[in-house]
Scaffold this motif. Structure first.
Motif, PDB file in Angstrom:
ATOM      1  N   GLN A   3       0.812  -1.210   0.000  1.00 34.52           N
ATOM      2  CA  GLN A   3       0.000   0.000   0.000  1.00 34.52           C
ATOM      3  C   GLN A   3       0.850   1.267   0.000  1.00 34.52           C
ATOM      4  OE1 GLN A   3      -3.456   0.010  -0.314  1.00 34.52           O
ATOM      5  NE2 GLN A   3      -2.912  -2.106  -0.795  1.00 34.52           N
ATOM      6  N   ALA A   4       2.185   1.118   0.085  1.00 27.88           N
ATOM      7  CA  ALA A   4       3.057   2.288   0.048  1.00 27.88           C
ATOM      8  C   ALA A   4       3.080   2.869  -1.360  1.00 27.88           C
ATOM      9  CB  ALA A   4       4.465   1.899   0.480  1.00 27.88           C
ATOM     10  N   ALA A   5       3.405   4.175  -1.473  1.00 24.58           N
ATOM     11  CA  ALA A   5       3.492   4.814  -2.781  1.00 24.58           C
ATOM     12  C   ALA A   5       4.642   4.185  -3.562  1.00 24.58           C
ATOM     13  CB  ALA A   5       3.714   6.308  -2.613  1.00 24.58           C
ATOM     14  N   GLU A   6       4.341   3.666  -4.729  1.00 21.49           N
ATOM     15  CA  GLU A   6       5.347   3.021  -5.561  1.00 21.49           C
ATOM     16  C   GLU A   6       5.008   3.237  -7.018  1.00 21.49           C
ATOM     17  OE1 GLU A   6       6.643  -0.828  -2.819  1.00 21.49           O
ATOM     18  OE2 GLU A   6       4.831  -0.939  -4.050  1.00 21.49           O
ATOM     19  N   LEU A   7       6.046   3.235  -7.854  1.00 25.18           N
ATOM     20  CA  LEU A   7       5.868   3.271  -9.300  1.00 25.18           C
ATOM     21  C   LEU A   7       6.093   1.858  -9.823  1.00 25.18           C
ATOM     22  CD1 LEU A   7       5.527   4.881 -11.995  1.00 25.18           C
ATOM     23  CD2 LEU A   7       8.032   5.013 -12.040  1.00 25.18           C
ATOM     24  N   TYR A   8       5.124   1.331 -10.569  1.00 23.97           N
ATOM     25  CA  TYR A   8       5.215  -0.017 -11.117  1.00 23.97           C
ATOM     26  C   TYR A   8       5.471   0.061 -12.624  1.00 23.97           C
ATOM     27  CZ  TYR A   8       3.226  -1.370  -6.651  1.00 23.97           C
ATOM     28  OH  TYR A   8       3.011  -1.563  -5.304  1.00 23.97           O
ATOM     29  N   ILE A   9       6.520  -0.598 -13.071  1.00 29.68           N
ATOM     30  CA  ILE A   9       6.814  -0.676 -14.502  1.00 29.68           C
ATOM     31  C   ILE A   9       6.134  -1.943 -15.022  1.00 29.68           C
ATOM     32  CG2 ILE A   9       8.616  -0.641 -16.250  1.00 29.68           C
ATOM     33  CD1 ILE A   9       8.614   1.758 -14.321  1.00 29.68           C
ATOM     34  N   VAL A  10       5.102  -1.770 -15.844  1.00 34.47           N
ATOM     35  CA  VAL A  10       4.242  -2.898 -16.225  1.00 34.47           C
ATOM     36  C   VAL A  10       4.338  -3.162 -17.735  1.00 34.47           C
ATOM     37  CG1 VAL A  10       1.907  -3.826 -16.219  1.00 34.47           C
ATOM     38  CG2 VAL A  10       2.653  -2.325 -14.354  1.00 34.47           C
ATOM     39  N   PRO A  11       4.974  -4.263 -18.145  1.00 34.51           N
ATOM     40  CA  PRO A  11       4.999  -4.625 -19.563  1.00 34.51           C
ATOM     41  C   PRO A  11       3.610  -5.054 -20.043  1.00 34.51           C
ATOM     42  CG  PRO A  11       6.760  -5.722 -18.344  1.00 34.51           C
ATOM     43  CD  PRO A  11       5.800  -5.173 -17.335  1.00 34.51           C
ATOM     44  N   THR A  12       3.294  -4.717 -21.273  1.00 32.27           N
ATOM     45  CA  THR A  12       2.011  -5.096 -21.873  1.00 32.27           C
ATOM     46  C   THR A  12       2.276  -5.890 -23.159  1.00 32.27           C
ATOM     47  OG1 THR A  12       1.912  -2.958 -22.993  1.00 32.27           O
ATOM     48  CG2 THR A  12       0.761  -3.153 -20.878  1.00 32.27           C
ATOM     49  N   PRO A  13       1.288  -6.612 -23.670  1.00 33.80           N
ATOM     50  CA  PRO A  13       1.505  -7.452 -24.845  1.00 33.80           C
ATOM     51  C   PRO A  13       2.030  -6.682 -26.053  1.00 33.80           C
ATOM     52  CG  PRO A  13      -0.556  -8.037 -23.786  1.00 33.80           C
ATOM     53  CD  PRO A  13      -0.074  -6.792 -23.107  1.00 33.80           C
ATOM     54  N   ILE A  14       2.865  -7.362 -26.861  1.00 33.08           N
ATOM     55  CA  ILE A  14       3.353  -6.756 -28.101  1.00 33.08           C
ATOM     56  C   ILE A  14       2.445  -7.096 -29.275  1.00 33.08           C
ATOM     57  CG2 ILE A  14       5.739  -6.665 -27.324  1.00 33.08           C
ATOM     58  CD1 ILE A  14       6.308  -9.176 -28.935  1.00 33.08           C
ATOM     59  N   GLY A  15       1.417  -7.873 -29.028  1.00 30.96           N
ATOM     60  CA  GLY A  15       0.479  -8.227 -30.091  1.00 30.96           C
ATOM     61  C   GLY A  15      -0.641  -9.105 -29.576  1.00 30.96           C
ATOM     62  N   ASN A  16      -0.270 -10.221 -28.992  1.00 31.70           N
ATOM     63  CA  ASN A  16      -1.249 -11.175 -28.481  1.00 31.70           C
ATOM     64  C   ASN A  16      -1.659 -10.793 -27.061  1.00 31.70           C
ATOM     65  OD1 ASN A  16      -2.563 -13.498 -27.402  1.00 31.70           O
ATOM     66  ND2 ASN A  16      -1.534 -14.783 -28.907  1.00 31.70           N
ATOM     67  N   LEU A  17      -2.921 -10.442 -26.872  1.00 32.30           N
ATOM     68  CA  LEU A  17      -3.380  -9.965 -25.565  1.00 32.30           C
ATOM     69  C   LEU A  17      -3.243 -11.020 -24.470  1.00 32.30           C
ATOM     70  CD1 LEU A  17      -6.587  -7.897 -26.440  1.00 32.30           C
ATOM     71  CD2 LEU A  17      -4.275  -7.072 -25.979  1.00 32.30           C
ATOM     72  N   ASN A  18      -3.155 -12.290 -24.839  1.00 35.75           N
ATOM     73  CA  ASN A  18      -3.006 -13.344 -23.836  1.00 35.75           C
ATOM     74  C   ASN A  18      -1.630 -13.363 -23.187  1.00 35.75           C
ATOM     75  OD1 ASN A  18      -5.618 -14.357 -24.212  1.00 35.75           O
ATOM     76  ND2 ASN A  18      -4.972 -15.609 -25.941  1.00 35.75           N
ATOM     77  N   ASP A  19      -0.686 -12.568 -23.714  1.00 34.23           N
ATOM     78  CA  ASP A  19       0.670 -12.591 -23.182  1.00 34.23           C
ATOM     79  C   ASP A  19       0.849 -11.727 -21.938  1.00 34.23           C
ATOM     80  OD1 ASP A  19       1.583 -14.358 -25.086  1.00 34.23           O
ATOM     81  OD2 ASP A  19       2.224 -12.791 -26.478  1.00 34.23           O
ATOM     82  N   ILE A  20      -0.181 -11.060 -21.481  1.00 30.03           N
ATOM     83  CA  ILE A  20      -0.053 -10.267 -20.263  1.00 30.03           C
ATOM     84  C   ILE A  20      -0.123 -11.188 -19.053  1.00 30.03           C
ATOM     85  CG2 ILE A  20      -2.528  -9.771 -19.922  1.00 30.03           C
ATOM     86  CD1 ILE A  20      -1.553  -6.839 -19.236  1.00 30.03           C
ATOM     87  N   SER A  21       0.641 -10.858 -18.016  1.00 33.63           N
ATOM     88  CA  SER A  21       0.678 -11.725 -16.833  1.00 33.63           C
ATOM     89  C   SER A  21      -0.448 -11.383 -15.866  1.00 33.63           C
ATOM     90  CB  SER A  21       2.027 -11.591 -16.119  1.00 33.63           C
ATOM     91  OG  SER A  21       2.132 -10.324 -15.486  1.00 33.63           O
ATOM     92  N   GLN A  22      -0.767 -12.339 -15.002  1.00 34.79           N
ATOM     93  CA  GLN A  22      -1.783 -12.098 -13.978  1.00 34.79           C
ATOM     94  C   GLN A  22      -1.326 -10.998 -13.027  1.00 34.79           C
ATOM     95  OE1 GLN A  22      -4.948 -13.577 -13.808  1.00 34.79           O
ATOM     96  NE2 GLN A  22      -5.167 -11.823 -12.432  1.00 34.79           N
ATOM     97  N   ARG A  23      -0.033 -10.982 -12.732  1.00 32.65           N
ATOM     98  CA  ARG A  23       0.495  -9.938 -11.841  1.00 32.65           C
ATOM     99  C   ARG A  23       0.328  -8.559 -12.464  1.00 32.65           C
ATOM    100  NH1 ARG A  23       6.808  -8.982 -10.123  1.00 32.65           N
ATOM    101  NH2 ARG A  23       6.439  -7.335  -8.582  1.00 32.65           N
ATOM    102  N   ALA A  24       0.560  -8.458 -13.774  1.00 32.52           N
ATOM    103  CA  ALA A  24       0.387  -7.174 -14.448  1.00 32.52           C
ATOM    104  C   ALA A  24      -1.070  -6.724 -14.384  1.00 32.52           C
ATOM    105  CB  ALA A  24       0.848  -7.283 -15.905  1.00 32.52           C
ATOM    106  N   LEU A  25      -2.001  -7.637 -14.621  1.00 25.51           N
ATOM    107  CA  LEU A  25      -3.424  -7.292 -14.546  1.00 25.51           C
ATOM    108  C   LEU A  25      -3.817  -6.850 -13.145  1.00 25.51           C
ATOM    109  CD1 LEU A  25      -4.936 -10.188 -16.701  1.00 25.51           C
ATOM    110  CD2 LEU A  25      -4.695  -7.781 -17.363  1.00 25.51           C
TER     111      LEU A  25
END
Length: 279
Positions: A3-25
């Motif tokens: 819950q602390a203030a943090e900046l999260y660097i979140v990779p997103t899919p390069i084409g296939n939407l299924n490639d995103i991780s559960q942690r990213a979501l």
């Protein structure tokens, strides 16, 4: 998530939407704000996964100004995710100034692993991966592009570039001129998408192949270039063993010619290699 203030660097899919991780979501759902290159582009991803977190545009033209505002929000206790249009933020995408300011301000930066076009392409290219260098986009202007390639002519590591469809042919032509017709190239395009293709050829053959079909230059492109190798390093180990055996019975010139015929490699390279070896 903390819950602390943090900046999260979140990779997103390069084409296939299924490639995103559960942690990213999970991260995108739980932060207070998502900083992104294009709110409309990221909005499609968020809509697909029914994520309602507010977005804020952060791109090349406003990053230094907006970074200060985002740092202020973080210092006031907000949690923010940074995404790019595709792949891992900061890899030829905005985000450096924001991350740098966060580090200076003592704000924790949390990097999530995920998609990256350069790494995905390299893993399937068939070029050496033990050492490589990512060069991003080459300069758009012809002279600057030639100068950059000239400076990389003897780079021994595999080189990875991003390239635009309209400049790909010009860049490959420049590679033929600067690094030679035989330098091996790999063009990976539309990775993870419907029309994904990965083609590897010597530079001169690649130029011809690309010119035969306009579709081969379309889409998101990763261009990889084999590193410079000394003559001995570029010769197959089997050819060097054959050369050594033949050289014990024949003059070097004859041994090199026979080895070249057996293994389909260059006679001159074998001969030069043989000259450099101790008797």
């Amino acid at each position: 998530m903390s819950q602390a203030a943090e900046l999260y660097i979140v990779p997103t899919p390069i084409g296939n939407l299924n490639d995103i991780s559960q942690r990213a979501l999970d991260t995108l759902r739980e932060v207070d704000l998502i900083a992104c290159e294009d709110t409309r582009h990221t909005g499609k991803l968020l809509s697909h996964y029914q994520i309602g977190t507010p977005t804020w545009a952060l791109h090349d033209h406003n990053e230094q100004y907006k970074a200060e505002q985002l740092v202020g929000r973080l210092l006031n206790g907000q949690r923010i995710a940074l995404v790019s249009d595709a792949g891992t933020p900061l890899i030829s995408d905005p985000g450096y100034h924001l991350v740098n300011r966060c580090r200076e301000a003592g704000i924790r930066v949390v990097a999530l692993p995920g998609p990256c076009a350069a790494v995905a392409a390299l893993s399937a290219a068939g070029l050496p991966t033990d050492r490589f260098v990512f060069e991003g986009f080459l300069p758009a202007k012809e002279k600057a592009r030639f100068d950059k390639l000239e400076s990389l002519k003897e780079e021994p590591r595999t080189m990875v570039f991003y390239e635009s469809p309209r400049r790909l042919l010009g860049t490959v032509a420049a590679l033929v001129e600067v690094m030679g017709r035989e330098r091996r190239l790999v063009v990976a395009r539309e990775l993870t998408k419907t029309f994904e293709s990965i083609q590897g050829l010597p530079a001169a053959e690649m130029l011809t192949w690309l010119g035969e079909d306009d579709n081969r230059c379309r889409g998101e492109i990763v261009l990889m270039v084999a590193g410079h190798q000394a003559d001995g390093e570029s010769l197959p180990a089997e050819a060097l063993r054959t050369l050594a055996l033949l050289r014990a019975e024949l003059p070097l010139k004859k041994a090199a010619a026979l080895t070249a015929e057996i293994h389909g490699v260059k006679k001159n390279a074998l001969y030069k290699y043989g000259l450099e070896q101790p008797e």
